[in-house]
Design a protein around this motif. Structure first.
Motif, mmCIF file in Angstrom:
data_model
loop_
_atom_site.group_PDB
_atom_site.id
_atom_site.type_symbol
_atom_site.label_atom_id
_atom_site.label_comp_id
_atom_site.label_asym_id
_atom_site.label_seq_id
_atom_site.Cartn_x
_atom_site.Cartn_y
_atom_site.Cartn_z
ATOM 1 N N ASN A 64 0.829 -1.200 0.000
ATOM 2 C CA ASN A 64 0.000 0.000 0.000
ATOM 3 C C ASN A 64 0.868 1.257 0.000
ATOM 4 O O ASN A 64 0.623 2.210 -0.758
ATOM 5 N N ASP A 68 1.528 4.328 -2.878
ATOM 6 C CA ASP A 68 1.534 5.765 -2.583
ATOM 7 C C ASP A 68 2.807 6.417 -3.116
ATOM 8 O O ASP A 68 2.770 7.503 -3.715
ATOM 9 N N SER A 71 2.655 6.638 -6.888
ATOM 10 C CA SER A 71 1.728 7.702 -7.286
ATOM 11 C C SER A 71 2.379 9.064 -7.125
ATOM 12 O O SER A 71 2.250 9.942 -7.995
ATOM 13 N N ARG A 79 -3.392 8.880 -1.763
ATOM 14 C CA ARG A 79 -4.480 8.718 -0.791
ATOM 15 C C ARG A 79 -4.019 7.803 0.339
ATOM 16 O O ARG A 79 -4.335 6.605 0.348
ATOM 17 N N GLN A 82 -6.553 5.523 2.113
ATOM 18 C CA GLN A 82 -7.166 4.400 1.422
ATOM 19 C C GLN A 82 -6.392 3.137 1.786
ATOM 20 O O GLN A 82 -5.306 2.878 1.287
ATOM 21 N N THR A 85 -5.840 -2.049 -0.450
ATOM 22 C CA THR A 85 -4.734 -2.076 -1.399
ATOM 23 C C THR A 85 -5.188 -2.477 -2.786
ATOM 24 O O THR A 85 -4.677 -1.968 -3.784
ATOM 25 N N LYS A 88 -6.647 0.577 -4.332
ATOM 26 C CA LYS A 88 -5.602 1.571 -4.586
ATOM 27 C C LYS A 88 -4.776 1.199 -5.815
ATOM 28 O O LYS A 88 -4.455 2.054 -6.651
ATOM 29 N N THR A 91 -6.821 1.874 -8.965
ATOM 30 C CA THR A 91 -6.853 3.299 -9.300
ATOM 31 C C THR A 91 -5.550 3.732 -9.960
ATOM 32 O O THR A 91 -5.555 4.475 -10.946
ATOM 33 N N TYR A 92 -4.431 3.262 -9.431
ATOM 34 C CA TYR A 92 -3.125 3.606 -9.998
ATOM 35 C C TYR A 92 -3.003 3.084 -11.427
ATOM 36 O O TYR A 92 -2.592 3.818 -12.337
#
Length: 208
Positions: A64, A68, A71, A79, A82, A85, A88, A91-92
């Motif tokens: 996770n 981040d 990103s 985020r 969030q 994982t 996340k 989304t990435y």
């Protein structure tokens, strides 16, 4: 450092994940000293399930944090709140137009570690509220394309050394792909704050 470059934060996050995978795949095997291909139990003792569940939670947390960091390196929204994982990572990958086939397994690992940590490994519910079985986060047999194993409600999740090895390889593979993905796909850029000055917009990077 402009977006699209692997940062010190990413390198640190990746190194932490690899160390966590080494620990989960190594230290948690003791005292069993058999071949990793056997179905021997990873560890023994009263708190076996909780210890393995906690190890899986830590490994997921490290991934996770790596997402981040990736990103941030790409100038994408970060985020930290969030904690899911799988979502996340989805989304990435969507932001970078990358394929993502790991969501289902990450969610299965989430169910598995919660079952191990909170319920001592006894399956209390299936994948769905009315399900009769729970999909765990490792395949029933060794193989990259083997389907994930399923355990019936009321039965115990028994994690073997081979299972832990497979999970560690899974997280290592995602980490390597994340590091390799930086700067290699189109992404929507957002203003990036730096320590030397105010946030500024960076142009999109597209490589042919």
């Amino acid at each position: 450092m402009p977006p699209g470059a692997v940062t010190d934060e990413m390198q640190h996050a990746a190194a932490t994940l690899f160390r966590g995978a080494d620990f989960l795949g190594g230290c948690l095997r003791a005292p069993v000293a058999h071949d990793t291909e056997t179905r021997s139990l990873a560890i023994a003792g009263r708190y076996r399930a909780k210890v393995i569940g906690n190890g899986l939670r830590e490994l997921d947390r490290f991934l996770n944090l790596l997402i981040d960091a990736a990103s941030s390196a790409e100038g994408l929204p970060v985020r930290p709140g969030q904690h899911n994982t799988a979502n996340k990572l989805s989304t990435y990958c969507a932001a970078k137009s990358l394929p993502n086939h790991d969501g289902d397994r990450l969610r299965a690992l989430g169910r598995s570690r919660d079952c191990l940590f909170h319920c001592g490994g006894r399956v209390g519910r299936g994948d769905r509220r009315d399900g009769i079985a729970m999909t765990v986060g490792w395949p029933a047999r060794t193989g990259c394309n083997a389907p994930l194993d399923r355990v019936m409600v009321g039965q115990d999740v028994n994690v073997t050394r081979g299972d832990l090895d497979d999970v560690c390889l899974f997280y290592r593979r995602i980490a390597r792909e994340l590091c390799a993905s930086v700067g290699l796909a189109p992404a929507e850029r957002v203003p990036v704050a730096t320590k030397k000055g105010p946030a500024r917009a960076e142009p999109s990077i597209v490589r042919s």
